[in-house]
Design an enzyme around this catalytic site. Structure first.
Site, PDB file in Angstrom:
ATOM      1  N   CYS A 132       0.841  -1.207   0.000  1.00  0.00           N
ATOM      2  CA  CYS A 132       0.000   0.000   0.000  1.00  0.00           C
ATOM      3  C   CYS A 132       0.869   1.247   0.000  1.00  0.00           C
ATOM      4  CB  CYS A 132      -0.910  -0.048   1.236  1.00  0.00           C
ATOM      5  SG  CYS A 132      -1.924   1.412   1.439  1.00  0.00           S
ATOM      6  N   CYS A 135      -0.395   4.056   2.255  1.00  0.00           N
ATOM      7  CA  CYS A 135      -0.106   3.832   3.686  1.00  0.00           C
ATOM      8  C   CYS A 135       1.375   4.018   3.997  1.00  0.00           C
ATOM      9  CB  CYS A 135      -0.476   2.397   4.094  1.00  0.00           C
ATOM     10  SG  CYS A 135      -2.046   1.823   3.454  1.00  0.00           S
ATOM     11  N   ASP A 136       2.237   3.414   3.202  1.00  0.00           N
ATOM     12  CA  ASP A 136       3.651   3.299   3.600  1.00  0.00           C
ATOM     13  C   ASP A 136       4.611   4.142   2.761  1.00  0.00           C
ATOM     14  OD1 ASP A 136       2.781   1.455   5.442  1.00  0.00           O
ATOM     15  OD2 ASP A 136       3.099  -0.256   4.111  1.00  0.00           O
TER      16      ASP A 136
END
Ligand SMILES: Cc1cc2nc3c(=O)[nH]c(=O)nc-3n(C[C@H](O)[C@H](O)[C@H](O)COP(=O)(O)OP(=O)(O)OC[C@H]3O[C@@H](n4cnc5c(N)ncnc54)[C@H](O)[C@@H]3O)c2cc1C
Length: 307
Positions: A132, A135-136
């Site tokens: 992701c 997200c990261d």
């Protein structure tokens, strides 16, 4: 006992739905097949859920589970493999011959990221391998990263990463990208995105952190060793909805089609979170769906009592 609401899946969507329904005085059972808290328990660090500037996925999930437990939500472990509805009663069938009865149901079964299925992959999640970019990605600012995949999600993630990473290399197994043309044009105009076609990842190297990957060109059979600070696997999601498909409209990938209020085509059955057919799969979108589905279930239950 017949519960007012049975929720299948205890990720952020299911837990949010449970909290809303309990606060409306409904009896609620959550059934979970693996780990209370859902997929986010696998994330080492979450920095995009409001209210928690930086928290491990497990701690965030535990906070949600604790909140639901404090409201006396019932929890049970089982895998639901079938659902039937007769008159107004839903019967949910567990994997070990148990059954559960409820007046309404929310499916919050999530999805699973498709993996590369290579040695070291599970070990290096959060240590150079991510599924992701939203997200990261920020953990890899100013660094060299790769995206594995060449569809719409992979292209969107590449454009996002290119805005703050030093370089982004897309590794695509086909001779072309396979998403929307305008995204492809944007990719080709972005100077720090490079595309390697016809290539698959064959090896992930690293003990505590990802060091390098090996790729194989499937037309020339040439191998290359490439070093990256991180790789983002964007080769699709797998829906967990197979067991319920007879009551649901599924899209081509197996995700459940709903209206904007999380209704399925079966009255009293609602759907929330990553199992829904949609473009963005995040904790906030899952909790948002959980709240909407729960409020609709509460309304459905209140109407049942009047009629
Ligand atoms: C490594 C990683 C890092 C991530 N980082 C972030 C991040 O930083 N920020 C962010 O916003 N999102 C992040 N995500 C995405 C986020 O985890 C998901 O969007 C979110 O968990 C979706 O919530 P959900 O409740 O819809 O589904 P899930 O969390 O997937 O929960 C579904 C639950 O249902 C259970 N279940 C499925 N089928 C059945 C069945 N038949 N019977 C009983 N139980 C069943 C599953 O076991 C699971 O526990 C990350 C995901 C991963 C994998």
């Amino acid at each position: 006992m017949i519960f007012d609401l049975i929720i299948v899946g205890s990720g952020p969507a299911g837990l949010t739905a449970a909290i809303y329904a309990k606060r409306a005085n409904k009896s609620v059972l959550i059934i979970e097949k693996e780990a209370f808290g859902g997929l986010i328990t696998h994330s080492p660090k979450v920095e995009n859920y409001p209210g928690f500037p930086s928290i491990s996925g497990l701690d965030l999930a535990n906070t949600m589970v604790d909140q639901a437990m404090a409201l006396n939500v019932n929890f049970d472990f089982d895998e639901i493999i079938k659902i039937t509805k007769e008159k107004e009663i839903f019967t949910l069938y567990g994997n070990d011959n148990r059954t559960f009865e409820g007046l309404s149901v929310i499916l919050a079964t999530g999805s699973t990221h498709r993996k590369l299925n290579l040695e070291n992959e599970d070990k290096l999640v959060g240590k150079g391998i991510s599924y992701c970019a939203v997200c990261d990605g920020p953990f890899y600012a100013k660094q060299d990263v790769a995206i594995i995949g060449g569809g719409n999600s992979a292209m969107q993630e590449a454009i996002l990463l290119a805005s703050y990473c030093k370089s982004v290399t897309m590794i695509q197994n086909l001779p072309c990208l396979t998403g929307e043309k305008d995204l492809e044009e944007q990719i080709k105009k972005t100077p720090n995105i490079k595309i390697i076609y016809d290539s698959v990842v064959t090896c992930l190297n690293g003990d505590t952190n990802l060091r390098s990957i090996e790729i194989l060109n499937t037309t020339t059979n040439e191998k290359q060793l490439l070093e990256f600070d991180g790789i983002f696997v964007a080769v699709g999601h797998i829906a967990n909805n197979e067991a319920f498909k007879e009551y649901l409209d599924l899209d081509e990938q197996g995700f459940i089609k709903t209206d904007e209020l999380c209704h399925s085509k079966l009255d009293g059955l609602f759907v929330a979170g990553d199992c829904v057919s949609k473009k963005i799969r995040q904790i906030v979108t899952a909790t948002s769906d959980g709240a909407i589905a729960s409020l609709q279930a509460i309304r459905y239950l209140d109407n049942l009592k009047i009629n």
